[in-house]
Write a protein that holds these residues in place. Structure first.
Motif, short mmCIF file in Angstrom:
data_model
loop_
_atom_site.label_atom_id
_atom_site.label_comp_id
_atom_site.label_asym_id
_atom_site.label_seq_id
_atom_site.Cartn_x
_atom_site.Cartn_y
_atom_site.Cartn_z
N VAL A 1 -4.41 -8.53 1.51
CA VAL A 1 -4.25 -9.63 2.47
C VAL A 1 -4.97 -10.87 1.97
CG1 VAL A 1 -4.85 -10.45 4.78
CG2 VAL A 1 -3.85 -8.18 4.50
N ARG A 2 -6.21 -10.71 1.52
CA ARG A 2 -7.00 -11.85 1.06
C ARG A 2 -6.37 -12.48 -0.20
NH1 ARG A 2 -8.53 -12.10 5.80
NH2 ARG A 2 -10.33 -10.85 6.47
N SER A 3 -5.84 -11.65 -1.07
CA SER A 3 -5.19 -12.18 -2.27
C SER A 3 -3.94 -12.97 -1.89
CB SER A 3 -4.81 -11.02 -3.21
OG SER A 3 -5.95 -10.32 -3.65
N LEU A 4 -3.20 -12.45 -0.91
CA LEU A 4 -1.98 -13.13 -0.47
C LEU A 4 -2.33 -14.45 0.21
CD1 LEU A 4 1.09 -12.98 -0.24
CD2 LEU A 4 0.81 -11.70 1.88
N GLU A 5 -3.38 -14.45 1.03
CA GLU A 5 -3.82 -15.69 1.69
C GLU A 5 -4.18 -16.75 0.66
OE1 GLU A 5 -5.81 -14.05 5.87
OE2 GLU A 5 -7.00 -14.11 4.02
N SER A 6 -4.85 -16.33 -0.39
CA SER A 6 -5.25 -17.26 -1.43
C SER A 6 -4.03 -17.79 -2.18
CB SER A 6 -6.20 -16.56 -2.41
OG SER A 6 -6.54 -17.42 -3.47
N ARG A 7 -3.10 -16.90 -2.51
CA ARG A 7 -1.90 -17.31 -3.24
C ARG A 7 -1.03 -18.26 -2.44
NH1 ARG A 7 3.10 -14.96 -3.59
NH2 ARG A 7 2.42 -13.00 -2.65
N LEU A 8 -0.98 -18.04 -1.11
CA LEU A 8 -0.16 -18.90 -0.26
C LEU A 8 -0.89 -20.13 0.22
CD1 LEU A 8 1.57 -16.15 1.97
CD2 LEU A 8 2.56 -17.39 0.04
N ALA A 9 -2.18 -20.23 -0.14
CA ALA A 9 -3.01 -21.37 0.27
C ALA A 9 -3.04 -21.54 1.78
CB ALA A 9 -2.51 -22.66 -0.40
N ARG A 10 -3.21 -20.41 2.47
CA ARG A 10 -3.30 -20.47 3.93
C ARG A 10 -4.64 -21.08 4.34
NH1 ARG A 10 -0.18 -16.94 7.34
NH2 ARG A 10 -2.08 -16.34 8.46
N VAL B 1 -6.05 -2.54 1.78
CA VAL B 1 -5.10 -3.42 2.46
C VAL B 1 -5.72 -4.82 2.64
CG1 VAL B 1 -3.84 -3.82 4.61
CG2 VAL B 1 -3.92 -1.52 3.61
N THR B 2 -6.99 -4.85 3.03
CA THR B 2 -7.66 -6.14 3.25
C THR B 2 -7.70 -6.96 1.96
OG1 THR B 2 -9.03 -5.16 5.00
CG2 THR B 2 -9.78 -7.24 4.04
N HIS B 3 -7.96 -6.28 0.84
CA HIS B 3 -7.98 -6.98 -0.45
C HIS B 3 -6.63 -7.62 -0.74
CE1 HIS B 3 -8.95 -7.85 -4.63
NE2 HIS B 3 -7.81 -7.27 -4.99
N PHE C 1 0.85 -1.20 0.00
CA PHE C 1 0.00 0.00 0.00
C PHE C 1 0.88 1.25 0.00
CE2 PHE C 1 -2.27 3.45 2.00
CZ PHE C 1 -3.57 3.37 1.47
N VAL C 2 1.91 1.25 0.83
CA VAL C 2 2.83 2.40 0.90
C VAL C 2 3.56 2.58 -0.42
CG1 VAL C 2 4.91 3.28 2.01
CG2 VAL C 2 3.10 2.28 3.40
N GLU C 3 3.97 1.48 -1.01
CA GLU C 3 4.67 1.54 -2.29
C GLU C 3 3.80 2.19 -3.37
OE1 GLU C 3 6.40 -1.69 -5.50
OE2 GLU C 3 6.57 -2.16 -3.36
N ALA C 4 2.50 1.92 -3.31
CA ALA C 4 1.58 2.45 -4.32
C ALA C 4 1.13 3.88 -4.02
CB ALA C 4 0.36 1.54 -4.43
N ASN C 5 1.09 4.26 -2.74
CA ASN C 5 0.50 5.56 -2.37
C ASN C 5 1.46 6.53 -1.71
OD1 ASN C 5 -2.63 5.02 -2.74
ND2 ASN C 5 -1.79 3.19 -1.78
N ASP C 6 2.65 6.07 -1.34
CA ASP C 6 3.62 6.90 -0.60
C ASP C 6 3.06 7.39 0.72
OD1 ASP C 6 5.69 6.73 -2.49
OD2 ASP C 6 4.82 8.34 -3.69
#
Length: 557
Positions: free
Chosen positions: A370-379, A366-368, A325-330
């Motif tokens: 997180v959810r994408s990362l959870e899906s990619r990591l198969a948590r 940020v939540t979006h 998020f910081v990388e995209a918005n500073d």
């Protein structure tokens, strides 16, 4: 009663628990209280055993869920003089059971357990993973100390190692290699992010609409324009006169402050306007460009944050999402809170709604991620939305404590990679570091004698020539190692200061004084509550208390 009238629902006051714990709930809220009530603290007690019981006292009173005391000593005359959780009828009884009984009288909702085993036997037979935190009380054989430390380290169980000897006390806190604290409770005045130099579109539009005819407003309305909107109005005018740039230094901010001050109406009964006074006062403290704190940058740079894995803790998953998020918005996600200010209720609510809407939008982003990362990591489990929200709100003040294993007496290098620092600390005549060196020497001497069965046994053995000689040899070896790492060390002065501490330890008979143990127990319990609730920042990682000088010091070892 008039026809058609509706009886209002009954008002519900605070529950019995809320009344009982009212003051502490103001400190760590319901979430912290629940964490405390879910906790099970293990006390591995030895020696006089007073400081451990005093620590438990200060955990039982605020409502820790369970505690277990492991202690195979029986109560002797010497215990009655220092332990206030024993009585005359306790003589000859099992000490752990007696202390457990009286501790539970302080708070019947807390469940206490007593185990009559030696510490070595207990840790060999018991799965320590069931405990939230372990208290280990000196004196303890080094072998047992290392075993407990290793188990705690491997299983991520916080461990506190405590000394209380005469007028001196010490405790070391062993946390896991990565111990994050989200809710650090920063000063509210420093934690508000109102984004005056980085306003978003909706805020800019609202400020323009509210201040476009500011000079034509009635005195009442003019005196109730929120100071945030006043500053946005004057900043827009400043940018128009300075090539689109905001005031960057004190001189420019002072000039802007003068413009704001000049805009206030003084031809009124009050001789001025409070909202303008607020705006003038906020210029220097609020007109700062948003930045990412250095501590948070360090977290973003960690390998666990840059490349989270399926097994990564929730903290690193959320940290990774916020870093993106910081990388995209500073900018960090907006917390959404605004300070109190002079304003009409409708205007304040409208402004508050704008900030909260922006905070919700940032949180959703940020939540979006997180959810994408959870899906990619198969948590297998998803992170609670409240946990993500708490991280977003407190991101600027998140603290990551890098835990280290306990430093114990008897190692080849007394202070490992901190030897040079320790030498400089010893050279400071005001430092309390000699107390720590002397207590480590006490550990070394205690380790050379047979198992201690009572405080009287410890008192007798610590008076022997062998005990004294062993302490002196340990101090000499430690100071020699420190001197070798720092040629500028005034060895003679350091030896003299350390010798005075050793002499005081020997004079005390290596046993406890109740008032010092009570003080140390209160300090240790405070740090334990921080660890259990994961709120506020705990000691990192060693604290020394000098009851003679009424001083304390914290060292990272």
């Amino acid at each position: 009663m008039a026809a058609g009238s509706v009886t209002p629902p009954p008002l519900h006051g605070p529950t019995a628990k809320e009344k009982k714990y009212d003051r502490q709930l103001r400190l760590w809220a319901a979430s912290g209280q629940q964490a405390l009530e879910d906790a099970h603290v293990l006390l591995l007690n030895s020696g006089s055993g007073v400081v451990g019981v005093e620590t438990l006292k200060n955990l039982v009173l605020p409502g820790v869920g369970h505690f277990t005391i492991v202690d195979d000593h029986t109560v002797g005359d010497e215990d009655l003089g220092v332990n206030f959780f024993l009585e005359e009828q306790s003589l000859g009884q099992w000490r752990a059971n007696e202390c457990c009984k009286f501790l539970q009288e302080l708070n019947p909702e807390v469940k206490g357990h007593a185990v009559r085993k030696s510490i070595a036997t207990f840790i060999a037979e018991t799965n320590l993973s069931q405990y939230t935190l372990i208290l280990l009380i000196a004196p303890i054989p080094r072998k047992t100390l290392l075993e407990v430390s290793d188990i705690s380290w491997q299983r991520g169980i916080p461990l506190v190692y405590i000394h209380s000897v005469g007028f001196y006390a010490h405790f070391s806190l062993q946390l896991s290699p990565s111990f994050p604290i989200i809710d650090t409770h920063p000063d509210p005045s420093s934690s508000q992010d109102i984004r005056l130099l980085a306003p978003w579109e909706e805020l800019v539009d609202y400020a323009r609409a509210q201040t476009k005819d500011i000079d034509r407003l009635s005195d009442h309305d003019h005196g109730h324009v929120p100071y945030l909107l006043l500053l946005l109005h004057y900043l827009e005018g400043w940018k128009g006169e300075h090539d689109g740039k905001y005031p960057e230094n004190y001189k420019e901010k002072d000039a802007l402050r003068s413009k704001v001050r000049a805009g206030a109406r003084t031809d009124n009964p009050e001789g001025g306007e409070e909202n303008y006074d607020e705006a003038v006062g906020a210029v220097l403290k609020s007109l700062n460009a948003p930045s990412i704190p250095s501590g948070l940058k360090d977290i973003f740079a960690e390998e666990e944050c840059r490349h989270p894995q399926q097994s990564s803790s929730n903290f690193w998953i959320i940290a990774h999402a916020i870093a993106l998020f910081v990388e995209a918005n500073d900018l960090l996600p907006l917390p959404g809170a605004i300070p109190d200010m002079k304003a009409q209720s409708k205007d304040y609510i409208a402004l508050q709604t704008l900030y909260r809407a922006k905070a919700r939008s940032d949180l959703a982003s940020v939540t979006h991620t997180v959810r994408s990362l959870e899906s990619r990591l198969a948590r297998k489990t998803t992170i609670d939305g409240k946990e993500i929200e708490a991280f977003c709100k407190g991101a600027a003040f998140v603290k990551l404590v890098r835990g280290r294993k306990l430093l114990t007496a008897g190692g080849e290098e007394p202070f490992a990679d901190r030897t040079s620092w320790a030498a400089r600390e010893m050279d400071d005549e005001e430092s309390l570091f000699p107390i720590l060196v002397a207590l480590m020497a006490l550990d070394s001497a205690t380790d050379k004698i047979e198992p201690i069965t009572s405080a009287r046994d410890l008192l007798t053995r610590s008076a022997t020539d062998t005990f004294t000689t062993t302490m002196a040899a340990h101090v000499s070896a430690t100071l020699s190692a420190l001197s070798a790492s720092n040629a500028q060390l005034d060895l003679e002065a350091v030896e003299e200061r350390t010798a005075r501490v050793v002499e005081e330890l020997q004079r005390s008979g290596s046993v406890e004084l109740h008032n010092i143990s009570a003080l140390a127990g209160g300090v240790v319990a405070q740090e334990i509550i921080k660890v259990i609730t994961k709120q506020y920042v705990p000691v990192d990682n060693t604290c020394v208390i000098d009851g003679i000088q009424s001083k304390s010091a914290v060292f990272r070892l």
